[in-house]
Motif scaffolding. Structure first.
Motif, short mmCIF file in Angstrom:
data_model
loop_
_atom_site.label_atom_id
_atom_site.label_comp_id
_atom_site.label_asym_id
_atom_site.label_seq_id
_atom_site.Cartn_x
_atom_site.Cartn_y
_atom_site.Cartn_z
N LYS A 35 0.84 -1.20 0.00
CA LYS A 35 0.00 0.00 0.00
C LYS A 35 0.88 1.26 0.00
O LYS A 35 0.62 2.20 -0.75
N MET A 36 1.90 1.26 0.82
CA MET A 36 2.80 2.41 0.89
C MET A 36 3.50 2.62 -0.46
O MET A 36 3.61 3.74 -0.95
N LYS A 50 -11.39 4.74 -8.02
CA LYS A 50 -12.47 5.10 -7.08
C LYS A 50 -12.76 4.00 -6.05
O LYS A 50 -13.52 4.19 -5.14
N ASP A 51 -12.13 2.84 -6.22
CA ASP A 51 -12.43 1.67 -5.40
C ASP A 51 -11.64 1.70 -4.09
O ASP A 51 -10.41 1.60 -4.10
N PRO A 52 -12.31 1.82 -2.94
CA PRO A 52 -11.59 1.84 -1.66
C PRO A 52 -10.92 0.50 -1.33
O PRO A 52 -10.04 0.44 -0.48
N ILE A 58 -5.62 -5.71 -5.48
CA ILE A 58 -4.30 -5.86 -6.10
C ILE A 58 -3.50 -6.92 -5.36
O ILE A 58 -2.86 -7.77 -5.97
N MET A 59 -3.55 -6.88 -4.03
CA MET A 59 -2.83 -7.86 -3.21
C MET A 59 -3.30 -9.28 -3.55
O MET A 59 -2.49 -10.17 -3.76
N GLN A 60 -4.60 -9.49 -3.62
CA GLN A 60 -5.15 -10.81 -3.95
C GLN A 60 -4.72 -11.26 -5.34
O GLN A 60 -4.36 -12.41 -5.54
N ASP A 61 -4.76 -10.33 -6.29
CA ASP A 61 -4.38 -10.67 -7.66
C ASP A 61 -2.89 -10.99 -7.78
O ASP A 61 -2.51 -11.90 -8.51
N LEU A 62 -2.06 -10.25 -7.08
CA LEU A 62 -0.61 -10.44 -7.20
C LEU A 62 -0.11 -11.64 -6.41
O LEU A 62 0.86 -12.28 -6.81
N ASP A 63 -0.73 -11.94 -5.31
CA ASP A 63 -0.25 -12.97 -4.39
C ASP A 63 -0.56 -14.36 -4.95
O ASP A 63 -1.43 -15.07 -4.45
N ALA A 64 0.20 -14.74 -5.96
CA ALA A 64 -0.05 -16.00 -6.67
C ALA A 64 0.05 -17.22 -5.76
O ALA A 64 -0.73 -18.17 -5.89
N ASN A 65 0.98 -17.22 -4.82
CA ASN A 65 1.16 -18.39 -3.96
C ASN A 65 0.36 -18.28 -2.65
O ASN A 65 0.48 -19.12 -1.78
N LYS A 66 -0.44 -17.23 -2.51
CA LYS A 66 -1.37 -17.05 -1.38
C LYS A 66 -0.69 -17.07 -0.01
O LYS A 66 -1.21 -17.61 0.95
N ASP A 67 0.47 -16.42 0.08
CA ASP A 67 1.15 -16.32 1.37
C ASP A 67 0.95 -14.96 2.04
O ASP A 67 1.61 -14.63 3.01
N ASN A 68 0.03 -14.16 1.48
CA ASN A 68 -0.29 -12.82 2.00
C ASN A 68 0.88 -11.85 1.93
O ASN A 68 0.96 -10.90 2.70
N GLU A 69 1.78 -12.13 1.01
CA GLU A 69 2.91 -11.24 0.74
C GLU A 69 3.15 -11.23 -0.77
O GLU A 69 2.74 -12.14 -1.47
#
Length: 99
Positions: A35-36, A50-52, A58-69
């Motif tokens: 986010k920063m 406009k989407d809060p 973006i995080m969900q889309d990018l995090d291909a291996n689902k490790d929340n990073e």
């Protein structure tokens, strides 16, 4: 002397690591670090949205291996996708001017 492309690659790497080293794993972006990074480095892009929930999406889309990073490979996918979208817009604008 480095080429423009080498400078661009170096800049991407440095920006990623500038933000990834702030919390836990220094080689991955947490949601807060992502986010920063988005707020400081892609300011114009975020202002147009406009989407809060954008950062979460973006995080969900990018995090291909689902490790929340987001690791560097996942980050590069985002930068590449945004670059392609900007290029597509640029090409469309040129086509409109050419008509």
């Amino acid at each position: 002397m480095p080429t423009q492309l080498e400078i661009a690659m170096n800049t991407m790497i440095r920006i990623f690591h500038q933000y990834s080293c702030k919390e836990e794993d220094r080689f991955k972006l947490s949601k807060g670090e992502l986010k920063m990074l988005l707020q400081r480095e892609l300011t114009d892009f975020l202002l147009c949205q406009k989407d809060p929930q954008l950062v979460d999406k973006i995080m969900q889309d990018l995090d291909a291996n689902k490790d929340n990073e987001v690791d560097f490979n996942e980050f590069v996918v985002m930068v590449a996708a945004l670059t392609v979208a900007c290029n597509d817009y640029f090409v469309e604008q040129l086509k409109k001017k050419g008509k």
